[in-house]
Design an enzyme around this catalytic site. Sequence first.
Site, short mmCIF file in Angstrom:
data_model
loop_
_atom_site.label_atom_id
_atom_site.label_comp_id
_atom_site.label_asym_id
_atom_site.label_seq_id
_atom_site.Cartn_x
_atom_site.Cartn_y
_atom_site.Cartn_z
N SER A 33 -14.80 13.21 -120.28
CA SER A 33 -14.23 14.43 -120.86
C SER A 33 -15.33 15.45 -121.15
O SER A 33 -16.51 15.11 -121.27
CB SER A 33 -13.50 14.10 -122.16
OG SER A 33 -14.43 13.71 -123.16
N GLU B 181 -20.23 15.32 -114.84
CA GLU B 181 -18.98 15.51 -114.09
C GLU B 181 -17.84 15.35 -115.08
O GLU B 181 -17.43 14.24 -115.41
CB GLU B 181 -18.87 14.47 -112.96
CG GLU B 181 -19.97 14.57 -111.93
CD GLU B 181 -19.93 15.82 -111.09
OE1 GLU B 181 -18.95 16.60 -111.22
OE2 GLU B 181 -20.86 16.05 -110.31
N CYS C 285 -9.92 13.85 -112.04
CA CYS C 285 -10.53 15.09 -112.52
C CYS C 285 -10.19 16.25 -111.59
O CYS C 285 -10.23 17.42 -112.00
CB CYS C 285 -12.04 14.94 -112.69
SG CYS C 285 -12.88 14.34 -111.22
#
Length: 502
Positions: A234, A255, A289
């Site tokens: 996150s 990332e 993601c």
Amino acid sequence: MLASEVSSLLDHLGVSSDRRRGAHAVRSPLTGETIAHVQDASPQYAAEAIALAETAFRRWREAPPPRRGELVRLLGHELRAAQDALGRLVTIEAGKIVPEGRGEVQEMIDICDFAVGLSRQLYGLTIASERPHHRMMEQWHPLGPTGIITSFNFPVAVWSWNAALALVCGNPVIWKPSEKTPLTALAVQTLFERAAAKAGEVPEGLSTVLIGGRDVGETLVNDPRVPLVSATGSTAMGREVGTQLARRFGRSILELGGNNGSIVCPSANLDLALRAIAFSAIGTAGQRCTTLRRLFVHDSIHDAFMAKLKGIYASVRIGDPLTSDDVLVGPLIDATAFESMQRALEEARAHGAHVHGGERVDKRQFPDAYYVRPALVEMPAHTGPVLHETFAPILYVMKYTDLDAAIEQHNAVAHGLSSSIFSTDMREVERFLSTTGSDCGIVNANIGPSGAEIGGAFGGEKETGGGREAGSDAWKAYMRRVTSTVNYGDDLPLAQGVRFEI
């Protein structure tokens, strides 16, 4: 019972019994049942693992890069042999459908192939010098132990993106997997050890797995013997990791989240767009993601397009992916994810949205698992929950009339990971790909934002963290750059014409 199948899979993969004991309960999102127990690493054990990696680095950095590549080649061979078993374990532990679990292992194989070739291509530059009889050159040297922190949604692939490159670049790797998916990490470590035994002369501590929670991750982040930490998760997690690393001048590859968007133009191939959007928004139960979360549809095609999209959402099969090949949507990872999804949908309704789907299904059959119907949300404006990432299968759909205005709204979020446009008008496509178009790290045309190949550098901008993994020149993040000048003459001319006579 899934626990019995998991035990058989771990036996097949060669995971020793001593790695399958401990107080840390591992549950499967498919049923909610406990499938194994493992032992968490203490901070002291983590520190000892880092010390061992530091010692391994001193040996591994001297191995010729093609020799390092041979180890990664053998790892790829082990992954090929174990693809079905490891892929099924990914499905059980992370909740992915079977083709996605197997496909994740294929990603690992692909990055190993890429890294083997890279081991003979760690190129530096020869640079023209302004001084006569001088040559400048740029070299890339191993950096040091690399910490890898991964998330549950890609429990093994993301490790391999980092590890394959780090290993051929001369670095040991220390892996802190998600506490929700430790079994797949133990399995991969076993495969690595098998490859290392075949490679020979591989130092102890070249690859280590540290199972545990936040304290283990903090040990990696705060230890100055780990010059680089690659963290996936996150934005909130990444903000803390990045801050702590910056405090000690460590490097980071971050990332993080992605509030990804797509634009459907009037000239688009609508059948192609529908298929791409369905996979990008629904795949992995919205827990990628790169999941598509925001969709801008031109008002001239909006109603007809939405009618077809609603039909797809109403008919997609949801359930335990081990029971049928027709299942396309597995469970959310846990109750927290489900509750987060419901809060976002309530907020959307409060902003005047019309919500299709989003309800829990199979609750009686699986009272401790969280299967949900993907939610299609018709939003009156680009506001409220649309501006924030919710890690669940929610697709917010909005009308647009002007492409420039749609691009401006597309970019008006905190994240900048992945994006796409559907159009057969070259001007629209090039506009979206241009410097004034999408502000994301991944910008596609006529495919969705999800499903990146390992040949390109993966990552995004803004609150996505700015990191890059996998292909292209992402390998440079795992090395240190050295610029050298060689004088092969008898004089000592100084740069910029400076004179210093003694």
